[in-house]
Design a protein around this motif. Structure first.
Motif, PDB file in Angstrom:
ATOM      1  N   GLY A  97       0.951  -1.127  -0.058  1.00  0.00           N
ATOM      2  CA  GLY A  97       0.086   0.154   0.005  1.00  0.00           C
ATOM      3  C   GLY A  97       0.661   1.165   0.048  1.00  0.00           C
ATOM      4  N   HIS A  98       2.196   1.261  -0.288  1.00  0.00           N
ATOM      5  CA  HIS A  98       2.852   2.314  -0.318  1.00  0.00           C
ATOM      6  C   HIS A  98       3.114   2.578  -1.711  1.00  0.00           C
ATOM      7  CE1 HIS A  98       4.185   1.668   4.080  1.00  0.00           C
ATOM      8  NE2 HIS A  98       4.159   0.150   3.666  1.00  0.00           N
ATOM      9  N   MET A  99       2.065   3.183  -2.330  1.00  0.00           N
ATOM     10  CA  MET A  99       2.207   3.484  -3.724  1.00  0.00           C
ATOM     11  C   MET A  99       3.257   4.571  -4.190  1.00  0.00           C
ATOM     12  SD  MET A  99       0.143   1.281  -4.995  1.00  0.00           S
ATOM     13  CE  MET A  99       0.066   1.778  -6.666  1.00  0.00           C
ATOM     14  N   ASP A 100       3.451   5.305  -3.436  1.00  0.00           N
ATOM     15  CA  ASP A 100       4.374   6.613  -3.712  1.00  0.00           C
ATOM     16  C   ASP A 100       5.783   5.974  -3.709  1.00  0.00           C
ATOM     17  OD1 ASP A 100       2.496   8.447  -3.878  1.00  0.00           O
ATOM     18  OD2 ASP A 100       2.863   9.180  -1.882  1.00  0.00           O
ATOM     19  N   SER A 101       6.165   4.922  -3.005  1.00  0.00           N
ATOM     20  CA  SER A 101       7.507   4.466  -2.836  1.00  0.00           C
ATOM     21  C   SER A 101       7.693   3.653  -4.124  1.00  0.00           C
ATOM     22  CB  SER A 101       7.490   3.773  -1.460  1.00  0.00           C
ATOM     23  OG  SER A 101       7.454   4.452  -0.412  1.00  0.00           O
ATOM     24  N   SER A 102       6.394   3.012  -4.712  1.00  0.00           N
ATOM     25  CA  SER A 102       6.732   2.102  -5.631  1.00  0.00           C
ATOM     26  C   SER A 102       7.155   2.581  -7.111  1.00  0.00           C
ATOM     27  CB  SER A 102       5.255   1.168  -5.905  1.00  0.00           C
ATOM     28  OG  SER A 102       4.290   2.000  -6.420  1.00  0.00           O
ATOM     29  N   GLU A 103       7.135   3.925  -7.163  1.00  0.00           N
ATOM     30  CA  GLU A 103       7.509   4.599  -8.332  1.00  0.00           C
ATOM     31  C   GLU A 103       8.710   4.854  -8.434  1.00  0.00           C
ATOM     32  OE1 GLU A 103       4.800   7.835  -8.680  1.00  0.00           O
ATOM     33  OE2 GLU A 103       3.094   6.542  -8.349  1.00  0.00           O
ATOM     34  N   ALA A 104       9.730   4.151  -7.632  1.00  0.00           N
ATOM     35  CA  ALA A 104      11.126   4.426  -7.790  1.00  0.00           C
ATOM     36  C   ALA A 104      11.649   3.901  -9.045  1.00  0.00           C
ATOM     37  CB  ALA A 104      11.683   3.221  -6.505  1.00  0.00           C
ATOM     38  N   SER A 105      12.641   5.099  -9.626  1.00  0.00           N
ATOM     39  CA  SER A 105      13.032   4.746 -10.826  1.00  0.00           C
ATOM     40  C   SER A 105      14.527   4.248 -10.710  1.00  0.00           C
ATOM     41  CB  SER A 105      13.229   6.118 -11.885  1.00  0.00           C
ATOM     42  OG  SER A 105      14.188   7.046 -11.036  1.00  0.00           O
ATOM     43  N   VAL A 106      15.337   3.972 -11.854  1.00  0.00           N
ATOM     44  CA  VAL A 106      16.601   3.494 -11.879  1.00  0.00           C
ATOM     45  C   VAL A 106      17.675   4.751 -11.315  1.00  0.00           C
ATOM     46  CG1 VAL A 106      18.641   2.884 -13.238  1.00  0.00           C
ATOM     47  CG2 VAL A 106      16.354   2.274 -13.890  1.00  0.00           C
ATOM     48  N   ALA A 107      17.265   6.186 -11.651  1.00  0.00           N
ATOM     49  CA  ALA A 107      18.013   7.056 -11.052  1.00  0.00           C
ATOM     50  C   ALA A 107      17.915   7.255  -9.655  1.00  0.00           C
ATOM     51  CB  ALA A 107      17.556   8.306 -11.717  1.00  0.00           C
ATOM     52  N   GLN A 108      16.983   6.680  -8.917  1.00  0.00           N
ATOM     53  CA  GLN A 108      16.851   6.575  -7.567  1.00  0.00           C
ATOM     54  C   GLN A 108      17.459   5.563  -6.780  1.00  0.00           C
ATOM     55  OE1 GLN A 108      12.586   7.123  -7.775  1.00  0.00           O
ATOM     56  NE2 GLN A 108      12.594   9.086  -7.049  1.00  0.00           N
ATOM     57  N   ALA A 109      18.076   4.650  -7.577  1.00  0.00           N
ATOM     58  CA  ALA A 109      18.742   3.168  -7.243  1.00  0.00           C
ATOM     59  C   ALA A 109      19.536   3.452  -6.089  1.00  0.00           C
ATOM     60  CB  ALA A 109      19.493   2.832  -8.091  1.00  0.00           C
TER      61      ALA A 109
END
Length: 94
Positions: free
Chosen positions: A48-60
């Motif tokens: 349920g942590h939708m904002d966190s699920s949008e991590a990108s490669v740039a945020q590795a």
């Protein structure tokens, strides 16, 4: 998952995580840790942590830091439970 997972039903997710991580550490199984790192965005979404699920490669690098502290989130750990079970089924010595 394999047929052997039924033996893990009575084990808490915290214990499964500890067992799987300890086994991977003993085996120096970087693939397991890398797999966990890759699954965290999906587990975040499942928890349920939708904002966190949008991590990108740039945020590795940020994701890596989150992975190191992920064991403190019980919802996230529940979402990763099947990974711990399958790793133990596939790799634990009988």
């Amino acid at each position: 998952m394999g047929d052997n997972v039924s033996g893990f039903e009575h084990i808490s997710t915290d214990d499964l995580r500890e067992r799987a991580v300890e086994l991977a550490r003993k085996r120096w199984d970087l693939r397991f840790f890398w797999r966990l790192l890759g699954l965290i965005p999906a587990a975040e979404a499942a928890a349920g942590h939708m904002d966190s699920s949008e991590a990108s490669v740039a945020q590795a690098s940020g994701l890596f830091f989150e992975a190191l502290s992920a064991e403190d989130d019980p919802e996230l750990q529940e979402a990763l439970r099947p990974v711990y079970v399958q790793y133990l089924v596939d790799n634990e010595e009988g």
